[in-house]
Motif scaffolding. Structure first.
Motif, PDB file in Angstrom:
ATOM      1  N   LEU A  87       0.759  -1.193  -0.027  1.00  0.00           N
ATOM      2  CA  LEU A  87      -0.138  -0.097  -0.120  1.00  0.00           C
ATOM      3  C   LEU A  87       0.788   1.275   0.108  1.00  0.00           C
ATOM      4  CD1 LEU A  87      -2.909  -1.089   2.546  1.00  0.00           C
ATOM      5  CD2 LEU A  87      -2.998  -0.880   0.000  1.00  0.00           C
ATOM      6  N   GLU A  88       2.096   1.191   0.695  1.00  0.00           N
ATOM      7  CA  GLU A  88       2.996   2.376   1.003  1.00  0.00           C
ATOM      8  C   GLU A  88       3.610   2.268  -0.697  1.00  0.00           C
ATOM      9  OE1 GLU A  88       7.127   3.897   2.790  1.00  0.00           O
ATOM     10  OE2 GLU A  88       5.914   2.000   3.771  1.00  0.00           O
TER      11      GLU A  88
ATOM     12  N   GLN B  76       2.181   1.718  -3.397  1.00  0.00           N
ATOM     13  CA  GLN B  76       1.178   2.208  -4.220  1.00  0.00           C
ATOM     14  C   GLN B  76       1.243   3.634  -4.433  1.00  0.00           C
ATOM     15  OE1 GLN B  76      -2.765   1.129  -3.222  1.00  0.00           O
ATOM     16  NE2 GLN B  76      -3.591   1.588  -5.284  1.00  0.00           N
ATOM     17  N   SER B  77       1.323   4.194  -3.017  1.00  0.00           N
ATOM     18  CA  SER B  77       0.840   5.697  -2.856  1.00  0.00           C
ATOM     19  C   SER B  77       2.285   6.549  -3.281  1.00  0.00           C
ATOM     20  CB  SER B  77       0.871   5.816  -1.421  1.00  0.00           C
ATOM     21  OG  SER B  77       1.693   5.586  -0.342  1.00  0.00           O
ATOM     22  N   THR B  78       3.365   5.715  -3.509  1.00  0.00           N
ATOM     23  CA  THR B  78       4.425   6.432  -4.093  1.00  0.00           C
ATOM     24  C   THR B  78       5.151   5.771  -5.092  1.00  0.00           C
ATOM     25  OG1 THR B  78       5.353   6.261  -1.638  1.00  0.00           O
ATOM     26  CG2 THR B  78       7.164   6.683  -3.214  1.00  0.00           C
TER      27      THR B  78
ATOM     28  N   LEU C  98      -6.170  -1.739  -4.089  1.00  0.00           N
ATOM     29  CA  LEU C  98      -5.197  -2.135  -4.731  1.00  0.00           C
ATOM     30  C   LEU C  98      -5.381  -3.534  -5.634  1.00  0.00           C
ATOM     31  CD1 LEU C  98      -2.204  -2.350  -4.989  1.00  0.00           C
ATOM     32  CD2 LEU C  98      -2.164  -3.598  -2.910  1.00  0.00           C
TER      33      LEU C  98
ATOM     34  N   GLN D 100      -8.988  10.621  -8.705  1.00  0.00           N
ATOM     35  CA  GLN D 100      -7.830   9.832  -8.609  1.00  0.00           C
ATOM     36  C   GLN D 100      -7.033   9.986  -9.832  1.00  0.00           C
ATOM     37  OE1 GLN D 100      -9.621   5.988  -7.505  1.00  0.00           O
ATOM     38  NE2 GLN D 100      -9.946   6.830  -5.505  1.00  0.00           N
TER      39      GLN D 100
ATOM     40  N   LYS E  46      -4.954  12.871 -10.232  1.00  0.00           N
ATOM     41  CA  LYS E  46      -3.734  13.003  -9.227  1.00  0.00           C
ATOM     42  C   LYS E  46      -2.629  12.313  -9.710  1.00  0.00           C
ATOM     43  CE  LYS E  46      -2.655  11.533  -4.565  1.00  0.00           C
ATOM     44  NZ  LYS E  46      -3.193  10.894  -3.338  1.00  0.00           N
ATOM     45  N   LEU E  47      -2.998  10.904 -10.498  1.00  0.00           N
ATOM     46  CA  LEU E  47      -2.063  10.144 -11.066  1.00  0.00           C
ATOM     47  C   LEU E  47      -1.218  10.806 -12.143  1.00  0.00           C
ATOM     48  CD1 LEU E  47      -0.606   7.653 -11.582  1.00  0.00           C
ATOM     49  CD2 LEU E  47      -2.558   6.675 -12.844  1.00  0.00           C
TER      50      LEU E  47
ATOM     51  N   GLU F 177       1.190  13.401 -10.844  1.00  0.00           N
ATOM     52  CA  GLU F 177       2.377  12.524 -10.201  1.00  0.00           C
ATOM     53  C   GLU F 177       3.383  12.283 -11.314  1.00  0.00           C
ATOM     54  OE1 GLU F 177       0.533   9.529  -7.998  1.00  0.00           O
ATOM     55  OE2 GLU F 177       0.291  10.645  -6.466  1.00  0.00           O
TER      56      GLU F 177
END
Length: 310
Positions: A237-238, A240-242, A272, A295, A298-299, A302
């Protein structure tokens, strides 16, 4: 004279019978066979017996060496010799439990070791034909139960070592090493399961009502995945967010692998899993479309920040 000629034609020529029988399976029917029957296997005839009622009775004529009963006894002796030879040949091919433990299982053990530890593209110097032949012979000799037990024990010990190595991995290498362990094991099953297909068909499926591949996948679930899922999932999960902390292919392999091992793990991180497994979430509601659009935006931001252009 005519009748005698017909009888002579009906009689089978012993020499011709031997010529037709090229494998000599009917050797007792020819001249040489009769020679063995009458001269070799039968005891030599004794001196002439005095004439008398005790020697001329119908019940005693069959006991003469050249009589029908004597020939029948000799034929029985020959049959016994043939059966004994056949039995000896069979016994020579029997695989005892000692033979299995000292000769056959060590070959299988070595091959399994190499398959479990191979890396993609590695050359494995084993003979698949020889291994399949070992499995086939052991199944035919009623060693399926022992062989299945040895196989499960062998792979269980391997997976326990893999689990300990993962526990010692630092967090920054944990995900990648789990991915390697999962991929290596699933790749090994593609070779191990076909090699033991005969045992699977005639023992596991028929007597245990299971499947070898399912049993071996279950071993990885119990001895590796279940022990690491609660450490692995927060890291996934971490990651995925990075963005780009791990490669997309690594993330996809792990998520799909976890779903194969235990589909109910979707509940631990539905968002996920839904990115890699279709139809794991309920159908989207119209009220959620704005959230999905946010979402995606946001992607995209990034990606631009990391040097990707539209």
């Amino acid at each position: 004279m005519k009748d005698e000629g017909m009888k002579e034609e009906e009689e089978e020529d012993p020499g011709e019978a031997m010529m037709d029988d090229q494998n000599h399976n009917n050797w007792g029917a020819g001249v040489y066979g009769r020679y063995l029957l009458e001269e070799r296997l039968l005891p030599p005839a004794g001196p002439p017996r005095p004439a008398g009622p005790e020697h001329n009775g119908a019940g005693l004529r069959g006991c003469e060496p050249g009589g029908a009963a004597g020939r029948a006894g000799a034929a029985g002796a020959i049959a016994a010799i043939n059966i004994s030879a056949s039995t000896s040949k069979f016994l020579m091919n029997v695989i005892t439990i000692e033979d299995y433990k000292s000769t056959y299982w060590p070959k299988l053990d070595s091959a399994i070791d190499q398959l479990l530890t191979q890396s993609p593209g590695d050359y494995i110097p084993i003979s698949y034909e020889q291994i399949y032949s070992c499995v086939y012979k052991c199944v035919c000799q009623q060693h399926s139960e022992q062989m299945y037990s040895d196989l499960i024990k062998k792979i269980t010990n391997h997976l326990e070592r893999v689990s300990k190595e993962l526990q010692a991995s630092p967090p920054d290498l944990y995900i990648e090493r789990f991915n390697i362990a999962l991929g290596q094991y699933m790749g090994a099953l593609q070779s191990i399961v076909p090699l033991f297909i005969y045992m699977n068909k005639f023992y596991i499926e028929t007597k245990l009502n299971r499947d070898l591949k399912d049993d071996l996948i279950k071993l990885f679930t119990e001895h590796v995945a279940e022990k690491h899922i609660y450490n692995l999932m927060p890291l996934l999960l971490e990651a995925q967010s990075t963005p780009f902390q791990i490669t997309p292919s690594t993330m996809a392999n792990i998520v799909k692998g976890l779903y194969t091992l235990r589909p109910e793990w979707v509940q631990m991180a539905p968002a996920l899993f839904s990115k890699f497994i279709p139809n794991v979430l309920p159908p989207a509601m119209e009220s959620e479309l704005q959230e999905y659009a946010a979402q995606d935006q946001k992607l995209q931001r990034e990606l631009i920040q990391n040097g990707f252009t539209r």
